[in-house]
Design a protein around this motif. Sequence first.
Motif, PDB file in Angstrom:
ATOM      1  N   PRO A   1      64.615  63.171  42.569  1.00 34.12           N
ATOM      2  CA  PRO A   1      63.724  62.102  43.038  1.00 34.12           C
ATOM      3  C   PRO A   1      62.520  62.708  43.746  1.00 34.12           C
ATOM      4  N   ASP A   2      61.454  61.951  43.820  1.00 32.11           N
ATOM      5  CA  ASP A   2      60.228  62.412  44.480  1.00 32.11           C
ATOM      6  C   ASP A   2      59.515  61.184  45.026  1.00 32.11           C
ATOM      7  N   ALA A   3      58.680  61.400  46.042  1.00 25.86           N
ATOM      8  CA  ALA A   3      57.760  60.339  46.445  1.00 25.86           C
ATOM      9  C   ALA A   3      56.725  60.196  45.333  1.00 25.86           C
ATOM     10  N   LEU A   4      56.382  58.978  44.988  1.00 23.57           N
ATOM     11  CA  LEU A   4      55.480  58.722  43.869  1.00 23.57           C
ATOM     12  C   LEU A   4      54.136  58.227  44.383  1.00 23.57           C
ATOM     13  N   GLY A   5      53.085  58.691  43.751  1.00 26.26           N
ATOM     14  CA  GLY A   5      51.750  58.254  44.104  1.00 26.26           C
ATOM     15  C   GLY A   5      51.198  57.291  43.067  1.00 26.26           C
ATOM     16  N   LEU A   6      50.521  56.259  43.521  1.00 27.76           N
ATOM     17  CA  LEU A   6      49.838  55.311  42.650  1.00 27.76           C
ATOM     18  C   LEU A   6      48.409  55.202  43.180  1.00 27.76           C
ATOM     19  N   ALA A   7      47.510  55.982  42.585  1.00 29.69           N
ATOM     20  CA  ALA A   7      46.110  56.004  43.016  1.00 29.69           C
ATOM     21  C   ALA A   7      45.310  55.049  42.137  1.00 29.69           C
ATOM     22  N   LEU A   8      44.473  54.226  42.769  1.00 25.45           N
ATOM     23  CA  LEU A   8      43.698  53.214  42.052  1.00 25.45           C
ATOM     24  C   LEU A   8      42.212  53.431  42.288  1.00 25.45           C
ATOM     25  N   ARG A   9      41.438  53.397  41.225  1.00 28.39           N
ATOM     26  CA  ARG A   9      39.981  53.395  41.323  1.00 28.39           C
ATOM     27  C   ARG A   9      39.465  52.111  40.683  1.00 28.39           C
ATOM     28  N   VAL A  10      38.956  51.205  41.510  1.00 33.42           N
ATOM     29  CA  VAL A  10      38.451  49.914  41.038  1.00 33.42           C
ATOM     30  C   VAL A  10      36.976  50.082  40.683  1.00 33.42           C
ATOM     31  N   THR A  11      36.667  49.986  39.403  1.00 34.33           N
ATOM     32  CA  THR A  11      35.293  50.167  38.940  1.00 34.33           C
ATOM     33  C   THR A  11      34.379  49.094  39.535  1.00 34.33           C
ATOM     34  N   ASP A  12      33.274  49.529  40.127  1.00 38.72           N
ATOM     35  CA  ASP A  12      32.299  48.621  40.743  1.00 38.72           C
ATOM     36  C   ASP A  12      32.912  47.779  41.861  1.00 38.72           C
ATOM     37  N   GLY A  13      34.038  48.224  42.422  1.00 34.48           N
ATOM     38  CA  GLY A  13      34.709  47.441  43.451  1.00 34.48           C
ATOM     39  C   GLY A  13      33.905  47.317  44.732  1.00 34.48           C
ATOM     40  N   ALA A  14      33.090  48.329  45.046  1.00 40.05           N
ATOM     41  CA  ALA A  14      32.260  48.298  46.258  1.00 40.05           C
ATOM     42  C   ALA A  14      30.817  47.961  45.938  1.00 40.05           C
ATOM     43  N   GLY A  15      30.556  47.535  44.695  1.00 38.74           N
ATOM     44  CA  GLY A  15      29.199  47.211  44.250  1.00 38.74           C
ATOM     45  C   GLY A  15      28.905  47.945  42.958  1.00 38.74           C
ATOM     46  N   PRO A  16      27.820  47.606  42.279  1.00 35.72           N
ATOM     47  CA  PRO A  16      27.478  48.258  41.008  1.00 35.72           C
ATOM     48  C   PRO A  16      27.408  49.778  41.155  1.00 35.72           C
ATOM     49  N   GLY A  17      28.190  50.462  40.332  1.00 34.58           N
ATOM     50  CA  GLY A  17      28.199  51.921  40.348  1.00 34.58           C
ATOM     51  C   GLY A  17      28.934  52.535  41.526  1.00 34.58           C
ATOM     52  N   ARG A  18      29.632  51.735  42.319  1.00 37.01           N
ATOM     53  CA  ARG A  18      30.327  52.236  43.511  1.00 37.01           C
ATOM     54  C   ARG A  18      31.796  51.856  43.436  1.00 37.01           C
ATOM     55  N   PRO A  19      32.671  52.823  43.170  1.00 37.42           N
ATOM     56  CA  PRO A  19      34.100  52.504  43.053  1.00 37.42           C
ATOM     57  C   PRO A  19      34.747  52.258  44.410  1.00 37.42           C
ATOM     58  N   PHE A  20      35.878  51.608  44.361  1.00 33.09           N
ATOM     59  CA  PHE A  20      36.718  51.364  45.533  1.00 33.09           C
ATOM     60  C   PHE A  20      38.058  52.037  45.247  1.00 33.09           C
ATOM     61  N   ASP A  21      38.428  53.034  46.041  1.00 33.20           N
ATOM     62  CA  ASP A  21      39.654  53.804  45.822  1.00 33.20           C
ATOM     63  C   ASP A  21      40.744  53.400  46.804  1.00 33.20           C
ATOM     64  N   LEU A  22      41.962  53.307  46.294  1.00 38.61           N
ATOM     65  CA  LEU A  22      43.142  53.071  47.121  1.00 38.61           C
ATOM     66  C   LEU A  22      44.200  54.108  46.759  1.00 38.61           C
TER      67      LEU A  22
END
Length: 269
Positions: free
Chosen positions: A78-99
Amino acid sequence: MNGAGMNAVLRLVRAAGAALARVRGARAFHPAGLVLDATLEVLPEAGRPWGVAFLDRAGRYGVTVRWSRAAGLPSPLPDALGLALRVTDGAGPGRPFDLLLTSSGTGRVTRHLPVLRTDAVGGAYATLTSYRFWDRDRVIAAVPVGGGGRGRGLPVSLPDLARALAERPPVVFRLCAAAPHEPWRPFGLLTVTGASQAGTGPLTVAGASPAGSVPLAFDPYGACLPDLAPGPRLRRWREAAYAGSRRARGAAAPPGAGRRGGSEGHVEA
């Protein structure tokens, strides 16, 4: 802990990250990942605004997902699992929002702690650190939707996970947020739809990108929303560990360094 003591500890964390990267010849943490496409539907609740423009406006966004094993332990461990998200244009046009989300519990304490897992959809993923909403701090989480065969039973070995995702209906997560004394409150649905051309290519498990390309890296501190930023908890530790890992590999900081609060040691999950 005083400033000198904290600096000494951070130097040790940085050195540990560098040592692990040298041994692996890859990133110290999340050394391999599965890059996938997804869609995010933001679904505001009438009469219950979050005070965050992105969450209070219905919308549909493209998302790049990187599913990974945090420590890179060999399967079937078992391992800790990562789920990384990049929301396209989430912070505005051309600016991604990462979680960045990590397999965790959902209780008041366990939402801040990584949980080792043998089922990729066997529980929630959380930011571990709180985000600053206008009225209070809340943790953000992704909770798998559905039970039984549809919502459970995905392997944590990345090659096996890739095959399983290609053979089954899309995986859906309910995105939620909550403060310690609040119930989890949903704000959207994340649907993982399949292979992505981003990063290392479709359904590819790799620790590095092809020659001449830029490795896919996520920065939740630099690529955050103007009115929804991660709090300071874990930041200095994460930045120190990842800075050591990059130095050992001769890698540059992720693209977008220095945006909205970024610093020398960016996270690269």
